[in-house]
Design a protein around this motif. Structure first.
Motif, PDB file in Angstrom:
ATOM      1  N   PHE A   1       0.752  -1.163   0.036  1.00 10.71           N
ATOM      2  CA  PHE A   1      -0.089  -0.082  -0.021  1.00 10.71           C
ATOM      3  C   PHE A   1       0.888   1.283   0.017  1.00 10.71           C
ATOM      4  O   PHE A   1       0.336   2.348  -0.501  1.00 10.71           O
ATOM      5  CB  PHE A   1      -1.071   0.033   1.192  1.00 10.71           C
ATOM      6  N   MET A   2       2.183   0.964   0.335  1.00 12.72           N
ATOM      7  CA  MET A   2       3.004   2.525   0.388  1.00 12.72           C
ATOM      8  C   MET A   2       3.579   2.582  -0.725  1.00 12.72           C
ATOM      9  O   MET A   2       4.316   3.766  -0.874  1.00 12.72           O
ATOM     10  CB  MET A   2       3.911   2.384   1.614  1.00 12.72           C
ATOM     11  N   PHE A   3       3.954   2.003  -1.728  1.00 13.11           N
ATOM     12  CA  PHE A   3       4.276   2.296  -3.047  1.00 13.11           C
ATOM     13  C   PHE A   3       4.027   1.055  -4.011  1.00 13.11           C
ATOM     14  O   PHE A   3       3.199  -0.036  -3.801  1.00 13.11           O
ATOM     15  CB  PHE A   3       5.844   2.160  -2.654  1.00 13.11           C
ATOM     16  N   THR A   4       4.163   1.342  -5.346  1.00 16.28           N
ATOM     17  CA  THR A   4       3.946   0.593  -6.400  1.00 16.28           C
ATOM     18  C   THR A   4       5.589  -0.063  -6.954  1.00 16.28           C
ATOM     19  O   THR A   4       6.313   0.950  -7.524  1.00 16.28           O
ATOM     20  CB  THR A   4       3.238   1.084  -7.516  1.00 16.28           C
ATOM     21  N   VAL A   5       5.775  -1.354  -6.960  1.00 15.29           N
ATOM     22  CA  VAL A   5       6.822  -1.955  -7.514  1.00 15.29           C
ATOM     23  C   VAL A   5       6.936  -1.644  -9.112  1.00 15.29           C
ATOM     24  O   VAL A   5       5.923  -1.708  -9.840  1.00 15.29           O
ATOM     25  CB  VAL A   5       6.826  -3.348  -7.353  1.00 15.29           C
ATOM     26  N   ALA A   6       8.016  -1.001  -9.394  1.00 10.93           N
ATOM     27  CA  ALA A   6       8.256  -0.723 -10.816  1.00 10.93           C
ATOM     28  C   ALA A   6       8.207  -1.967 -11.778  1.00 10.93           C
ATOM     29  O   ALA A   6       8.750  -3.106 -11.089  1.00 10.93           O
ATOM     30  CB  ALA A   6       9.737   0.031 -11.187  1.00 10.93           C
ATOM     31  N   LYS A   7       7.911  -1.899 -12.884  1.00  9.85           N
ATOM     32  CA  LYS A   7       7.626  -3.124 -13.954  1.00  9.85           C
ATOM     33  C   LYS A   7       8.832  -3.975 -14.207  1.00  9.85           C
ATOM     34  O   LYS A   7       8.837  -5.425 -14.125  1.00  9.85           O
ATOM     35  CB  LYS A   7       7.029  -2.458 -15.133  1.00  9.85           C
ATOM     36  N   GLU A   8      10.080  -3.071 -14.187  1.00 12.24           N
ATOM     37  CA  GLU A   8      11.517  -3.954 -14.687  1.00 12.24           C
ATOM     38  C   GLU A   8      12.048  -4.098 -13.423  1.00 12.24           C
ATOM     39  O   GLU A   8      13.310  -4.702 -13.302  1.00 12.24           O
ATOM     40  CB  GLU A   8      12.218  -2.943 -15.456  1.00 12.24           C
ATOM     41  N   PHE A   9      11.401  -3.984 -12.072  1.00 14.42           N
ATOM     42  CA  PHE A   9      12.314  -4.191 -10.814  1.00 14.42           C
ATOM     43  C   PHE A   9      13.097  -5.399 -10.691  1.00 14.42           C
ATOM     44  O   PHE A   9      14.150  -5.210 -10.356  1.00 14.42           O
ATOM     45  CB  PHE A   9      11.271  -4.246  -9.592  1.00 14.42           C
ATOM     46  N   ARG A  10      12.552  -6.718 -11.067  1.00 20.86           N
ATOM     47  CA  ARG A  10      13.152  -7.889 -10.924  1.00 20.86           C
ATOM     48  C   ARG A  10      14.420  -7.982 -11.778  1.00 20.86           C
ATOM     49  O   ARG A  10      15.132  -8.766 -11.719  1.00 20.86           O
ATOM     50  CB  ARG A  10      12.269  -8.952 -11.130  1.00 20.86           C
ATOM     51  N   GLU A  11      14.166  -7.249 -12.688  1.00 23.32           N
ATOM     52  CA  GLU A  11      15.560  -7.294 -14.084  1.00 23.32           C
ATOM     53  C   GLU A  11      16.487  -6.379 -13.488  1.00 23.32           C
ATOM     54  O   GLU A  11      17.615  -6.423 -14.157  1.00 23.32           O
ATOM     55  CB  GLU A  11      14.865  -6.858 -15.473  1.00 23.32           C
ATOM     56  N   TRP A  12      16.460  -5.593 -12.761  1.00 25.56           N
ATOM     57  CA  TRP A  12      17.555  -4.743 -12.337  1.00 25.56           C
ATOM     58  C   TRP A  12      18.644  -5.249 -11.520  1.00 25.56           C
ATOM     59  O   TRP A  12      18.589  -6.143 -10.854  1.00 25.56           O
ATOM     60  CB  TRP A  12      17.169  -3.236 -11.443  1.00 25.56           C
ATOM     61  N   GLU A  13      19.727  -4.587 -11.429  1.00 28.49           N
ATOM     62  CA  GLU A  13      20.873  -5.082 -10.563  1.00 28.49           C
ATOM     63  C   GLU A  13      20.314  -4.666  -9.122  1.00 28.49           C
ATOM     64  O   GLU A  13      19.642  -3.888  -8.863  1.00 28.49           O
ATOM     65  CB  GLU A  13      22.222  -4.419 -10.866  1.00 28.49           C
ATOM     66  N   ILE A  14      20.887  -5.732  -8.284  1.00 32.29           N
ATOM     67  CA  ILE A  14      20.291  -5.382  -6.814  1.00 32.29           C
ATOM     68  C   ILE A  14      20.656  -4.138  -6.142  1.00 32.29           C
ATOM     69  O   ILE A  14      19.764  -3.488  -5.608  1.00 32.29           O
ATOM     70  CB  ILE A  14      21.096  -6.720  -5.943  1.00 32.29           C
ATOM     71  N   GLU A  15      21.705  -3.327  -6.429  1.00 29.54           N
ATOM     72  CA  GLU A  15      22.009  -2.169  -5.967  1.00 29.54           C
ATOM     73  C   GLU A  15      21.124  -1.093  -6.625  1.00 29.54           C
ATOM     74  O   GLU A  15      20.533  -0.029  -5.905  1.00 29.54           O
ATOM     75  CB  GLU A  15      23.375  -1.704  -6.606  1.00 29.54           C
ATOM     76  N   LYS A  16      20.513  -1.200  -7.653  1.00 29.87           N
ATOM     77  CA  LYS A  16      19.536  -0.510  -8.401  1.00 29.87           C
ATOM     78  C   LYS A  16      18.165  -0.637  -7.611  1.00 29.87           C
ATOM     79  O   LYS A  16      17.427   0.140  -7.223  1.00 29.87           O
ATOM     80  CB  LYS A  16      19.325  -0.371  -9.875  1.00 29.87           C
ATOM     81  N   GLN A  17      17.987  -2.042  -7.317  1.00 26.57           N
ATOM     82  CA  GLN A  17      16.627  -2.269  -6.668  1.00 26.57           C
ATOM     83  C   GLN A  17      16.836  -1.760  -5.298  1.00 26.57           C
ATOM     84  O   GLN A  17      15.354  -1.247  -4.598  1.00 26.57           O
ATOM     85  CB  GLN A  17      16.663  -4.075  -6.499  1.00 26.57           C
ATOM     86  N   PHE A  18      17.617  -1.613  -4.465  1.00 26.57           N
ATOM     87  CA  PHE A  18      17.767  -1.102  -3.264  1.00 26.57           C
ATOM     88  C   PHE A  18      17.745   0.551  -3.158  1.00 26.57           C
ATOM     89  O   PHE A  18      17.177   1.246  -2.571  1.00 26.57           O
ATOM     90  CB  PHE A  18      18.906  -1.529  -2.262  1.00 26.57           C
ATOM     91  N   ASP A  19      18.432   0.960  -4.585  1.00 26.36           N
ATOM     92  CA  ASP A  19      18.104   2.518  -4.576  1.00 26.36           C
ATOM     93  C   ASP A  19      16.617   2.835  -4.532  1.00 26.36           C
ATOM     94  O   ASP A  19      16.072   3.782  -4.230  1.00 26.36           O
ATOM     95  CB  ASP A  19      18.924   2.920  -5.833  1.00 26.36           C
TER      96      ASP A  19
END
Length: 266
Positions: A139-157
């Protein structure tokens, strides 16, 4: 014709009497006044599922979420569900803030609160794993469509940019409420609970004046620990080996620097 009109009139009266407001008033009238509602207001991934399960095992109270549908809804107390449970002893856990609506019910019905929190980095790492392996609808945010494809550092960013402001808002709202002393609040740090389960549970039972249940602590903990993976408590599968970058740590520190007096753990 007259009979038909009378029937319709009676039907209208019955419909009005069974309106939600009337039903809620009816439920309120049934409250004995000695019901106990253990309310865990928790930061995500702070051991709340495990804690609630232990308390259910100890007390036999009914586990009730004061919300009909959680999912992507804010974790605010829903009056219909709340009033249905008023005449029971209950345990609930929600990521609720002490906003005006929630605080109304807490004050009106003298609900004591467990404010359960965890340091931001550990919570966020567990939260990341939960998104990847279990549920990416929040409820506090929407996961970006390509989230799972990103490098982990970008995911944590991404998580730091989108979630940490909510985390800080949750933590500050409760810490400020603790200082105001308008609600009866017991602060519980996840690390304290993890390192000393029985002592923390003992403190909670004292807080709710449930000392007669303390004899059940050991057996209840054994039951909950037997399914700790399912309850996601200190779980092996929920751990992720990630070190926050200097820039990421600096961003988190910068955000909490607005509230130096609250000593938010990172």
């Amino acid at each position: 014709m007259v009979v038909s009109k009378i029937k319709n009139t009676i039907k209208d009266i019955l419909l009005k009497c069974t309106s939600l407001k009337s039903f809620n008033n009816h439920l309120i009238s049934r409250v004995k006044g000695d019901e106990i509602h253990i309310f865990i207001a928790c930061l995500p991934k702070s051991g709340s599922t495990f804690l609630a399960n232990v308390l259910v095992n100890i007390t036999g109270f009914e586990f009730v979420q004061f919300q009909p549908i959680r999912g992507t809804n804010d974790h605010n107390i829903d009056p219909s569900v709340f009033y249905e449970s008023l005449n029971k002893n209950t345990i609930t856990q929600l990521h609720s803030k002490p906003n005006e609506s929630n605080k109304y019910y807490m004050e009106r019905y003298n609900i004591k609160i467990i404010f359960l929190y965890r340091d931001i980095r550990s919570s966020l790492k567990s939260f990341y794993n939960h998104i990847i392996t279990e549920n990416d609808k929040w409820f506090m945010f929407t996961v970006a469509k390509e989230f799972r494809e990103w490098e982990i550092e970008k995911q944590f960013d991404f998580l730091i940019d989108l979630i940490i402001p909510w985390y800080i808002n949750f933590l500050t709202s409760w810490k400020i409420e603790v200082k105001k002393k308008e609600l009866d609040i017991l602060e519980i740090d996840f690390d304290d609970f993890k390192n000393s389960n029985a002592e923390t549970i003992n403190k909670i039972l004292t807080f709710y004046e449930l000392d007669n249940y303390k004899k059940n602590i050991e057996s209840a903990l054994d039951i909950s620990y037997s399914k700790k993976e399912a309850l996601r408590f200190n779980s092996v599968v929920s751990k992720i080996d990630y070190e926050f970058t200097t820039n990421q740590l600096n961003k988190i520190k910068y955000l909490i620097s607005y509230y130096p007096e609250l000593n938010i753990k990172i």
